[in-house]
Design a protein around this motif. Sequence first.
Motif, PDB file in Angstrom:
ATOM      1  N   LYS A 193      20.037   4.819 -40.117  1.00 39.93           N
ATOM      2  CA  LYS A 193      18.950   5.724 -40.497  1.00 39.93           C
ATOM      3  C   LYS A 193      18.595   5.490 -41.960  1.00 39.93           C
ATOM      4  CE  LYS A 193      19.625   9.593 -37.299  1.00 39.93           C
ATOM      5  NZ  LYS A 193      19.754  11.073 -37.195  1.00 39.93           N
ATOM      6  N   ASN A 199      15.171  11.400 -38.526  1.00 38.58           N
ATOM      7  CA  ASN A 199      15.065  11.709 -37.098  1.00 38.58           C
ATOM      8  C   ASN A 199      13.921  10.884 -36.520  1.00 38.58           C
ATOM      9  OD1 ASN A 199      17.120  13.670 -37.322  1.00 38.58           O
ATOM     10  ND2 ASN A 199      15.631  15.194 -38.011  1.00 38.58           N
ATOM     11  N   TRP A 200      14.117  10.389 -35.326  1.00 41.06           N
ATOM     12  CA  TRP A 200      13.223   9.367 -34.783  1.00 41.06           C
ATOM     13  C   TRP A 200      12.366   9.903 -33.648  1.00 41.06           C
ATOM     14  CZ3 TRP A 200      17.469   5.043 -34.012  1.00 41.06           C
ATOM     15  CH2 TRP A 200      18.052   4.766 -35.266  1.00 41.06           C
ATOM     16  N   SER A 201      11.042   9.730 -33.784  1.00 39.19           N
ATOM     17  CA  SER A 201      10.100  10.086 -32.723  1.00 39.19           C
ATOM     18  C   SER A 201       9.676   8.807 -32.005  1.00 39.19           C
ATOM     19  CB  SER A 201       8.869  10.783 -33.306  1.00 39.19           C
ATOM     20  OG  SER A 201       9.220  12.012 -33.905  1.00 39.19           O
ATOM     21  N   TYR A 211      12.874  12.288 -28.752  1.00 40.75           N
ATOM     22  CA  TYR A 211      13.164  12.603 -30.150  1.00 40.75           C
ATOM     23  C   TYR A 211      14.662  12.488 -30.377  1.00 40.75           C
ATOM     24  CZ  TYR A 211      13.078  15.214 -34.578  1.00 40.75           C
ATOM     25  OH  TYR A 211      13.204  15.600 -35.896  1.00 40.75           O
ATOM     26  N   TYR A 212      15.047  11.598 -31.284  1.00 36.71           N
ATOM     27  CA  TYR A 212      16.474  11.415 -31.563  1.00 36.71           C
ATOM     28  C   TYR A 212      16.820  12.040 -32.909  1.00 36.71           C
ATOM     29  CZ  TYR A 212      21.045   9.364 -32.320  1.00 36.71           C
ATOM     30  OH  TYR A 212      22.400   9.208 -32.544  1.00 36.71           O
ATOM     31  N   ASP A 213      17.722  13.009 -32.894  1.00 33.97           N
ATOM     32  CA  ASP A 213      18.194  13.646 -34.121  1.00 33.97           C
ATOM     33  C   ASP A 213      19.716  13.638 -34.184  1.00 33.97           C
ATOM     34  OD1 ASP A 213      18.706  15.458 -32.126  1.00 33.97           O
ATOM     35  OD2 ASP A 213      17.723  17.156 -33.094  1.00 33.97           O
TER      36      ASP A 213
END
Length: 299
Positions: A193, A199-201, A211-213
Amino acid sequence: MTQPSGPQLELIHLFIHVVNAGGFSPAATALQLPVATVSRKISKLERNLNTQLIMRSTRKLRLTEEGGALFDRYHQLVAQFDQLSATHINEQQSTLRICTPISITSMILIDAINDFSKLHPHIQLHVTQNNSTIDLIDEGVDIAIVGGAQPDSSWVSTSLGVLDYGLYASATFAEKLTELRHPQQLIQFPLIKVWPLFNWSLKHKNGQEFYYDGPAKLTLGDIHAAVKATVADGGIMYGPALFVKPQLEQGELVRVLPDWAGEHRRISILYHQRRQQPLKVKLFIEFIQKRCASIFDLF
């Protein structure tokens, strides 16, 4: 208003520069005067005219109605005078203060900034690389380049281009991803990261979103370091395609889950809304807009 005397004109000249600079501190810096001297002279002008011209605060500069009228009456005259007399604010040894995020500078803009510096040798560039939100007026910034949301709505914002995000890994590491079919499985692999998108959309071409958080193996503040770590088989990185273009062309990096696109992050240039823009600011805005048009279009 009666015809001002010579000393009064000097005070009006200073007042116009304070307004153009967006505050006492940047005007003092440009004119090589102490801030206290600038403030004292503006107060003297207000006493002489028996009216308040500027509403003072620690963060913003606002003109009163009378201040706006005085500016309208004299700003063109002052601009013509400055052009003729080559005063410091628009001339040779002036300093242009620019604030940009670390990655945007080092990855895509440093060549353009250096070329501008060589083209205008008498303009000194002071570039602050900062990933944190700062008060642009309090810091005396002339121009800011930002990604995403604009930090201060009182500034003029012009788009320079858009960064398209995606998932990347080294060619060697990608050989270990044969079982990766969906972003839900990302948590099973080492992830990298990097600021500003921790955080990835992701959106599939069929419209499905994810959505990855979750956690990451490595978290960094500079995408240049993240790219190096990814090339060195460190894991899967979420980053802008423009920043990894050389590595993609050389085969050092490959797309991961290519049917899933990341978000589109706009890069903008911010500058003061001024009726009479300093020449150094105008020159840089025009130059960087042309360069960014080619930088983003060529990708």
